[in-house]
Structures are given as C-alpha cells and as structure tokens.
Design an enzyme around this catalytic site. Structure first.
Site, PDB file in Angstrom:
ATOM      1  N   GLY A   9      52.194  41.309  54.476  1.00  8.39           N
ATOM      2  CA  GLY A   9      52.034  42.197  53.335  1.00  8.39           C
ATOM      3  C   GLY A   9      50.630  42.764  53.264  1.00  8.39           C
ATOM      4  O   GLY A   9      49.728  42.093  52.782  1.00  8.39           O
ATOM      5  N   PRO A  10      50.426  44.002  53.737  1.00  6.77           N
ATOM      6  CA  PRO A  10      49.090  44.591  53.768  1.00  6.77           C
ATOM      7  C   PRO A  10      48.766  45.431  52.537  1.00  6.77           C
ATOM      8  O   PRO A  10      48.184  46.506  52.620  1.00  6.77           O
ATOM      9  CB  PRO A  10      49.140  45.465  55.025  1.00  6.77           C
ATOM     10  CG  PRO A  10      50.568  45.932  55.080  1.00  6.77           C
ATOM     11  CD  PRO A  10      51.405  44.819  54.483  1.00  6.77           C
ATOM     12  N   TRP A  13      46.108  42.890  47.626  1.00  5.97           N
ATOM     13  CA  TRP A  13      45.848  41.457  47.559  1.00  5.97           C
ATOM     14  C   TRP A  13      45.965  40.801  48.931  1.00  5.97           C
ATOM     15  O   TRP A  13      45.147  39.956  49.303  1.00  5.97           O
ATOM     16  CB  TRP A  13      46.800  40.810  46.553  1.00  5.97           C
ATOM     17  CG  TRP A  13      46.483  39.401  46.140  1.00  5.97           C
ATOM     18  CD1 TRP A  13      47.399  38.413  45.922  1.00  5.97           C
ATOM     19  CD2 TRP A  13      45.203  38.814  45.854  1.00  5.97           C
ATOM     20  NE1 TRP A  13      46.762  37.248  45.522  1.00  5.97           N
ATOM     21  CE2 TRP A  13      45.417  37.471  45.478  1.00  5.97           C
ATOM     22  CE3 TRP A  13      43.894  39.300  45.900  1.00  5.97           C
ATOM     23  CZ2 TRP A  13      44.374  36.599  45.143  1.00  5.97           C
ATOM     24  CZ3 TRP A  13      42.847  38.435  45.558  1.00  5.97           C
ATOM     25  CH2 TRP A  13      43.090  37.110  45.193  1.00  5.97           C
ATOM     26  N   ALA A 142      41.989  42.014  43.623  1.00  6.06           N
ATOM     27  CA  ALA A 142      41.629  42.305  45.012  1.00  6.06           C
ATOM     28  C   ALA A 142      40.355  43.132  45.088  1.00  6.06           C
ATOM     29  O   ALA A 142      39.508  42.913  45.960  1.00  6.06           O
ATOM     30  CB  ALA A 142      42.778  43.052  45.697  1.00  6.06           C
ATOM     31  N   LYS A 193      52.454  36.346  32.824  1.00  6.13           N
ATOM     32  CA  LYS A 193      51.267  37.009  32.271  1.00  6.13           C
ATOM     33  C   LYS A 193      51.337  38.521  32.503  1.00  6.13           C
ATOM     34  O   LYS A 193      50.731  39.293  31.749  1.00  6.13           O
ATOM     35  CB  LYS A 193      49.984  36.410  32.851  1.00  6.13           C
ATOM     36  CG  LYS A 193      49.893  36.391  34.377  1.00  6.13           C
ATOM     37  CD  LYS A 193      49.332  37.663  34.968  1.00  6.13           C
ATOM     38  CE  LYS A 193      49.368  37.613  36.485  1.00  6.13           C
ATOM     39  NZ  LYS A 193      48.814  38.828  37.105  1.00  6.13           N
ATOM     40  N   ASP A 246      44.431  33.568  34.212  1.00  4.52           N
ATOM     41  CA  ASP A 246      45.096  34.758  34.764  1.00  4.52           C
ATOM     42  C   ASP A 246      45.484  35.723  33.652  1.00  4.52           C
ATOM     43  O   ASP A 246      45.440  36.945  33.817  1.00  4.52           O
ATOM     44  CB  ASP A 246      46.330  34.330  35.562  1.00  4.52           C
ATOM     45  CG  ASP A 246      46.651  35.302  36.692  1.00  4.52           C
ATOM     46  OD1 ASP A 246      45.958  36.322  36.829  1.00  4.52           O
ATOM     47  OD2 ASP A 246      47.604  35.024  37.439  1.00  4.52           O
ATOM     48  N   ARG A 257      47.288  46.716  37.245  1.00  2.52           N
ATOM     49  CA  ARG A 257      48.263  47.811  37.188  1.00  2.52           C
ATOM     50  C   ARG A 257      49.251  47.606  36.036  1.00  2.52           C
ATOM     51  O   ARG A 257      49.777  48.581  35.489  1.00  2.52           O
ATOM     52  CB  ARG A 257      48.979  47.951  38.522  1.00  2.52           C
ATOM     53  CG  ARG A 257      49.842  46.785  38.927  1.00  2.52           C
ATOM     54  CD  ARG A 257      50.246  46.815  40.379  1.00  2.52           C
ATOM     55  NE  ARG A 257      49.132  46.562  41.265  1.00  2.52           N
ATOM     56  CZ  ARG A 257      49.276  46.220  42.552  1.00  2.52           C
ATOM     57  NH1 ARG A 257      50.480  46.133  43.069  1.00  2.52           N
ATOM     58  NH2 ARG A 257      48.227  45.990  43.304  1.00  2.52           N
ATOM     59  N   ILE A 281      53.466  48.634  43.100  1.00  2.00           N
ATOM     60  CA  ILE A 281      54.471  47.916  42.326  1.00  2.00           C
ATOM     61  C   ILE A 281      53.861  47.401  41.025  1.00  2.00           C
ATOM     62  O   ILE A 281      52.786  46.810  41.023  1.00  2.00           O
ATOM     63  CB  ILE A 281      55.036  46.730  43.130  1.00  2.00           C
ATOM     64  CG1 ILE A 281      55.735  47.222  44.408  1.00  2.00           C
ATOM     65  CG2 ILE A 281      55.990  45.900  42.276  1.00  2.00           C
ATOM     66  CD1 ILE A 281      56.993  47.998  44.156  1.00  2.00           C
TER      67      ILE A 281
END
Length: 336
Positions: A9-10, A13, A142, A193, A246, A257, A281
């Site tokens: 998953g690039p 994060w 990130a 959260k 968090d 986001r 997303i």
C-alpha cells in the site's frame, strides 16, 4: 537486526512507514497496483499524489508484482484501505512462500461483517503462511512522520513477543512505540475515532468554537469506549495512545481527511462532492455505517455516531442533527 519488509500500500501512511523502516536500516520494498506511481517511486523517489513535498529514501524499491515484493520477507506491513484488505490478504495468502510476521496499520471496520482488520487477516491468511498478527496504531499523521516530527504510537498483538518485534522494527529517536496486548481496544479506537473526527470537522464548518469541539471529542470518546468494551476491549486502552491520543490528533488537525470532510459538510457541501474532491479514502464514512450497525447489534447507545450516520446516509440537515443531539434527554455523565 536488519530485516526484509514489504509494505503493501503506497499511500501516504504506507510511504511514511516505509521511510521509518528504511531509515532504521531495514531492507524495504513497497507494493502497489498503479504502474505510474511505482515507476515514480523507483525513478524519482517521490510519491507526489500523497506526499508532494517530500523525497523518500533511495533504498526503498517499489513493485507492482506482489510475488517479487514479498519474496523471503521477514515481515509484511498491510497499509491498504479497509475495503481492499480482504482481497489483498487473499492475494498475499495465494502467493507467499514463507511465514512472515503480519502487521497492519490501517484503521476501519469491514462493511457488512463489521470485523476488525486483524480478524480479516487471520481469516484469510492461514497459520501455515504467517507468524503472529500485530497492529500499529496511534496519533500520527504521515505528513508529520515523514518530516521526523516526534510521534508515539502503539504496537498491539495478542502475542507480546510479536508486539515487541514490531516495536524494535520501528522505534527510533523521533518515532516511539509502546506495546499492548489489547488488539480489540487498539483497533476499535483506531476505527471509531474517524467517525468523531467527521463530527468535529462538521462542528468547525458550522461555525461553532472550542466548547463544542471539546464536547464532541469527550462524548465521542464515551461512545468509542462503550462499543469497544461491549466488543471485549480493556477500557484503559481508550485513555491511551490509540484511544484519546488518536482522537485528539484526528479531531484537531487539517491533516486529517476525516476532519476535512466533516468541515466541508458543515459548510454545506454535499457528501458526493466532498468525497470526489478529497482524492483519498475517507475511512470514517464507511466506518460510520459499520459502527452504527454493530452498535445496534450489541445494543450500545451511540447518539453522535447515529447523528453522523443520519447526515451521511439519510440526508438529514446537519444543523438539525446537531440540535437534536443537544436536546436529548438529560443523562448522568458516567452512565455506561
């Protein structure tokens, strides 16, 4: 000890965590299914769609071929959206030739099944193809980690040695890891959260101030704790990094986001427009639906989650939803 690790998953994060691992001296591969993005990482050492202002270590090698990416790896880090987790886990299980430690750093609940991500991974990856499963979660962006901002998060596994292994992989002078064995609590806090962050963003978009922000975060934490405990979590987890930690970072930052989506909703934008323009997303939208259904199944009261569900899925006016929460029957604060 130098380890060989594949990051699946690039996104923002996944890229930031790959950088932490590479800077810690590990052999890091990153896998994705978009050839242009993989080529950019290998050629220019950038990932401009997600982290436009940063270069990533030259030592990180990107792949579109899953078998090449995971070959002989000691650990696999899943950082894909929740909706893709099961299919990627199935691809991995059909491809892997050894038994790596499985780690995930995604945050959400699977639609329809309402399962936590580690449950999905345990279902799809047989014991013959893996060692323990661990979760990496906590207050982190990130955009800040990749710039070496001080960050503390949690590595959780029912196998404490696996949690300590993850701790050793990632920990350095700007990225501190604590261990925990309460996987249910850590994953539940991480997922829920995002719902409250949408609400916090909406509060801001509606023009309310700090009092309202404190209210939704505090009462939101109560909802997260209620559902988490009903699922079997340790209540103390929710006052830790993957709970209140968090929640704070996600409900107060423009990097979030979910907060940004809520803020736009509060300003009057339609959900479809918000999601189309976000470019990434927004996990809290789908998590709201899953959490609301799970709360109904477990008979847990979650009025903030219900109000956000009504706005997202039933088209309720956001001002009306906010007022209805305030006019609920009077309660004792410590009712559980």
């Amino acid at each position: 000890m130098k380890q060989k690790i594949a990051v699946l998953g690039p996104g923002s994060w996944g890229t930031a965590l790959a950088q932490v691992l590479a800077e810690n001296g590990h052999d890091v591969r990153i896998w994705g299914n978009l050839p242009a993005q993989i080529n950019e990482i290998n050629t220019y050492h950038t990932n401009r769609h997600y982290l436009p202002d940063n270069k990533i270590p030259d030592s990180i090698v990107a792949y579109t071929d899953l078998a090449e990416a995971i070959a002989d790896c000691d650990a696999i880090l899943f950082v894909v959206p929740t909706k893709a987790m099961r299919s990627v886990a199935q691809q991995f299980a059909a491809t892997v030739q050894n038994k790596p430690v499985i780690i995930h750093a995604s945050k959400g609940l699977e639609q329809d099944t309402h399962k936590r991500i580690s449950e999905v991974l345990l279902e799809e990856i047989p014991e013959t193809h893996r060692q323990a499963v661990a979760v990496l979660s906590g207050p982190s962006h990130a955009e800040e980690v990749i710039n070496h901002d001080i960050t503390t998060i949690t590595a959780a596994s029912t196998d404490l040695e696996a949690a300590r292994y993850v701790q050793d992989l990632f920990m350095n002078d700007y990225f501190r890891i604590y261990t925990n064995t309460d996987v249910i609590g850590v994953e539940t806090g991480a997922a829920l959260k995002n719902i409250i962050a949408i609400g916090a963003g909406a509060i801001h978009g509606l023009g309310f101030g700090d009092d309202a922000k404190a209210a939704i975060m505090t009462r939101g934490l109560a909802e997260i704790s209620r559902l988490g405990v009903a699922m079997g979590a340790n209540p103390l987890t929710f006052i830790g990094l993957s709970g209140v930690g968090d929640l704070i970072v996600t409900c107060t930052s423009v990097h979030s986001r979910n907060w940004r989506a809520g803020n736009l909703l509060g300003k009057g934008h339609k959900l479809e427009e918000v999601l189309e323009n976000m470019g990434m997303i927004v996990e809290g939208v789908s998590t709201t639906k899953a959490a609301r259904e799970l709360a109904q199944k477990l008979h847990v009261e979650m009025p903030i989650t219900q109000a956000i569900y009504d706005v997202l899925y039933e088209g309720k006016d956001i001002n009306v939803a906010a007022k209805e929460i305030m006019l609920r029957d009077a309660r004792e604060e410590n009712e559980f």
